[in-house]
Structures are given as structure tokens and as C-alpha cells.
Enzyme design. Structure first.
Site, PDB file in Angstrom:
ATOM      1  N   HIS A 106       0.935  -1.140  -0.117  1.00 52.24           N
ATOM      2  CA  HIS A 106      -0.134  -0.186   0.141  1.00 52.24           C
ATOM      3  C   HIS A 106       1.115   1.558   0.030  1.00 52.24           C
ATOM      4  O   HIS A 106       1.603   1.544   0.730  1.00 52.24           O
ATOM      5  CB  HIS A 106      -0.627   0.321   1.144  1.00 52.24           C
ATOM      6  CG  HIS A 106      -2.305  -1.233   1.436  1.00 52.24           C
ATOM      7  ND1 HIS A 106      -3.215  -1.039  -0.010  1.00 52.24           N
ATOM      8  CD2 HIS A 106      -2.253  -2.198   2.090  1.00 52.24           C
ATOM      9  CE1 HIS A 106      -3.933  -2.200   0.448  1.00 52.24           C
ATOM     10  NE2 HIS A 106      -3.044  -2.988   1.215  1.00 52.24           N
ATOM     11  N   HIS A 116      -0.671  -6.442  -5.476  1.00 54.58           N
ATOM     12  CA  HIS A 116      -1.049  -8.376  -4.611  1.00 54.58           C
ATOM     13  C   HIS A 116      -0.253  -9.045  -5.079  1.00 54.58           C
ATOM     14  O   HIS A 116       0.088  -9.150  -6.936  1.00 54.58           O
ATOM     15  CB  HIS A 116      -2.054  -8.514  -4.499  1.00 54.58           C
ATOM     16  CG  HIS A 116      -2.177  -9.549  -4.413  1.00 54.58           C
ATOM     17  ND1 HIS A 116      -2.897 -10.260  -5.383  1.00 54.58           N
ATOM     18  CD2 HIS A 116      -2.652 -11.289  -3.107  1.00 54.58           C
ATOM     19  CE1 HIS A 116      -2.990 -11.488  -4.920  1.00 54.58           C
ATOM     20  NE2 HIS A 116      -2.710 -12.088  -3.096  1.00 54.58           N
ATOM     21  N   VAL A 119       2.161 -17.244  -4.734  1.00 62.82           N
ATOM     22  CA  VAL A 119       2.172 -17.788  -4.963  1.00 62.82           C
ATOM     23  C   VAL A 119       2.802 -18.993  -3.546  1.00 62.82           C
ATOM     24  O   VAL A 119       2.575 -18.715  -2.632  1.00 62.82           O
ATOM     25  CB  VAL A 119       3.808 -17.950  -5.536  1.00 62.82           C
ATOM     26  CG1 VAL A 119       3.650 -17.211  -6.902  1.00 62.82           C
ATOM     27  CG2 VAL A 119       4.857 -17.341  -5.054  1.00 62.82           C
TER      28      VAL A 119
END
Length: 312
Positions: A106, A116, A119
Site C-alpha cells: 500500500h 498484490h 504464489v
């Protein structure tokens, strides 16, 4: 779209190799972000009573990032939570382990988009003497959530994702882009969370090596996809107006994470560490009743982009 079948491949997953890759990925991304921001990330190592633990790397009140979290987790359990078995009833009751790197950034400057990336890999182990096989699957993706859209940034982000996936299969980017558009859709708002990216889950039908390679392609592409955008926008001047709009639009991010996001649900249902799970939330956010930006304003332009479109 057609989802990959997580039960099609019985080839064993190399858990230690995935673990090593994810730890290195976390370190690589954190090092790059520290260089950009000029401030060091804090380290919080934690353990989970039910099994496993993780390493939370985070920054709050940085030069560029108002909040940044790059999280590694490797958790284990005896029974998969409902969020993981809803589409896989045959793995209910199995012992399991899951590991992944998940991050949300952010930025402070409203002209730098929120982003964002995640994995991950799951393994559901066969019950002893059942005659069944262990089952594994991979998932992942990255997406971009701007407050003021610059088309060159969106095209760069998508092109980087496409280039990384095209090295493995030219069918992956269009499929994963569509999946992302559908997954990050706020049904109650009838708008996408941002301008998308790529998303996939339940990937195992390429075997361990092929599936692991696709996951690495996404993880390894993140720095090239995002940091050039940060460098282009980080010094743009802004006023209280832009900051207020950023806080308002961050409300959509909170709504998605708490209402729809499967990763958030899995983390909470599996007894994950709440502080780490909710580190994805923006530090400052506002809601306004039935508010809409003035027609023709710079803020109103965002809404022209909150629907799927082709960027490359």
C-alpha cells in the site's frame, strides 16, 4: 473457463525444493523493496500451535510504502479447512501442508497503485494403507489496483505477466488474465478491484516440474512488473483531494479481502496467524455513504477501467 484438475497427476511434490524457492523469493522481493523505500523491513518469525509457522517481513510508515507486507508461511494440519475442500471433497480428512509467499503493498502516494502477489503450493497426503496417492496443486497470481489509472502502467504490468508465462505456454496468459478478472470482481459493487493481472489455482496437470515452473514464472516476474511503475509515479505531487480518494477506494480492497478472498478465509479457518493474515489491510481507509466522484473529474476516470479489458 476450464480449471486445472488437481487430481490428475500423482507425481510426488518436492516440498523442500519449493520451500527453498519461496524463502529466496521473499528475500529477493524484500531486498528490492528496501532499496526503493530506503527503510528496512522488520522481521517477525512465528510458529503455529497446530504445526508449522512463517516469517512476516513488513514495513509501516516508510518513505514510499505506507504499509508493505511480504509474508512467507509453511503451515501443516491434520484436516483441511472447509475453504480448501469445498471444490475438492475427496481430500477432506487428509493431513496436509501448505506454503507460500503472499504480499500486499500500500504506497503512500495515491498515484502509485496498490499491488498484490501470491504464489503457493498445497499437498494433501494420502491416508496410510488407503491405496490412494498424495495430491498437490499450485496457485498464484498478481494484480494491480490503481487509484488514478495510467494506461502505460497497466500495459506494462500485463505485458510483463504475459512475457513470463509465454515462455511456458502461450495459452496461459489469456486464461489466467480472464481468471483474474473473474476472481477479483466485487459482485456487490459490480466492478473489478483494479485493472487485473493474472490468477490461477488447482494447477497440477503439468506434473510437478511443469506446475512448479509456472508458479516460479509468476513469482519471478513481480519485481519487473511493479517496480518500474513505482519509480515513474513515486514523486508525482498530490494534495488532500487525491489522498482522500485513495482512502475511499481502499475500502473496496478491504471489502474484497474480508468477503471474497479465499486466502484470507483459508488462513483464518486453518488457525493461521491473524496479525500476518490481516497485514494485507490498508492502514488508513474511509467509507462514505452513496458517494460518487464528480462527473468529468480525474477521480471519475477510474470507474471507466473497473471492468475487464485487453491490455496487450
Amino acid at each position: 473457463m476450464t480449471e486445472h484438475n488437481p487430481h490428475a497427476i500423482t507425481q510426488a511434490a518436492d516440498v523442500p525444493r519449493v520451500h527453498s524457492y519461496l524463502i529466496n523469493l521473499q528475500n529477493t522481493i524484500v531486498n528490492a523493496l528496501q532499496t526503493v523505500d530506503g527503510n528496512a523491513f522488520a522481521i517477525d518469525e512465528w510458529t503455529r500451535e497446530q504445526g508449522g509457522g512463517g516469517i512476516s517481513r513488513y514495513l509501516e510508515g516508510g518513505t514510499v510504502f505506507e504499509r508493505a507486507g511480504v509474508l512467507f508461511s509453511h503451515v501443516k494440519g491434520d484436516t483441511l479447512p472447509a475453504s480448501a475442500t469445498a471444490h475438492r471433497p475427496n481430500v477432506a480428512g487428509r493431513c496436509w501442508e501448505a506454503m507460500g509467499v503472499s504480499m500486499v503493498l500500500h504506497p503512500d502516494n495515491p498515484y502509485v497503485p496498490t499491488t498484490h502477489m501470491n504464489v503457493r503450493m498445497f499437498v494433501a497426503y494420502a491416508k496410510p494403507d488407503s491405496g490412494e496417492n498424495d495430491i498437490f496443486w499450485f496457485g498464484g497470481g498478481m494484480d494491480l489496483t490503481p487509484y488514478y489509472v495510467f494506461e502505460e502502467d497497466a500495459c506494462h504490468f500485463h505485458q510483463t505477466c504475459k512475457t513470463a508465462l509465454d515462455l511456458h505456454d502461450h495459452s496461459l496468459y489469456p486464461a489466467y488474465k480472464q481468471w483474474c478478472d473473474e476472481y477479483f470482481y466485487l459482485k456487490h459493487r459490480q466492478e473489478t478491484r483494479g485493472i487485473g493481472g493474472v490468477f490461477f489455482d488447482d494447477l497440477s496437470d503439468r506434473g510437478f516440474e511443469g506446475s512448479f515452473a509456472v508458479m516460479r514464472a509468476v513469482g519471478d516476474a513481480f519485481i519487473d512488473a511493479y517496480l518500474p511503475i513505482v519509480e515513474r509515479r513515486r514523486s508525482m505531487p498530490y494534495s488532500v483531494r487525491e489522498k482522500d480518494f485513495q482512502r475511499y477506494r481502499r475500502g473496496r480492497y478491504v471489502e474484497f479481502n474480508l468477503v471474497f478472498d479465499r486466502g484470507t478465509l483459508f488462513g483464518l479457518q486453518s488457525g493461521g496467524r491473524t496479525e500476518s493474515i490481516l497485514l494485507s489491510m490498508p492502514p488508513e481507509v474511509t467509507w462514505r455513504y452513496n458517494w460518487h466522484p464528480e462527473a468529468g473529474s480525474p477521480e471519475s476516470r477510474l470507474y471507466d477501467y473497473l471492468k475487464p479489458r485487453n491490455w496487450v
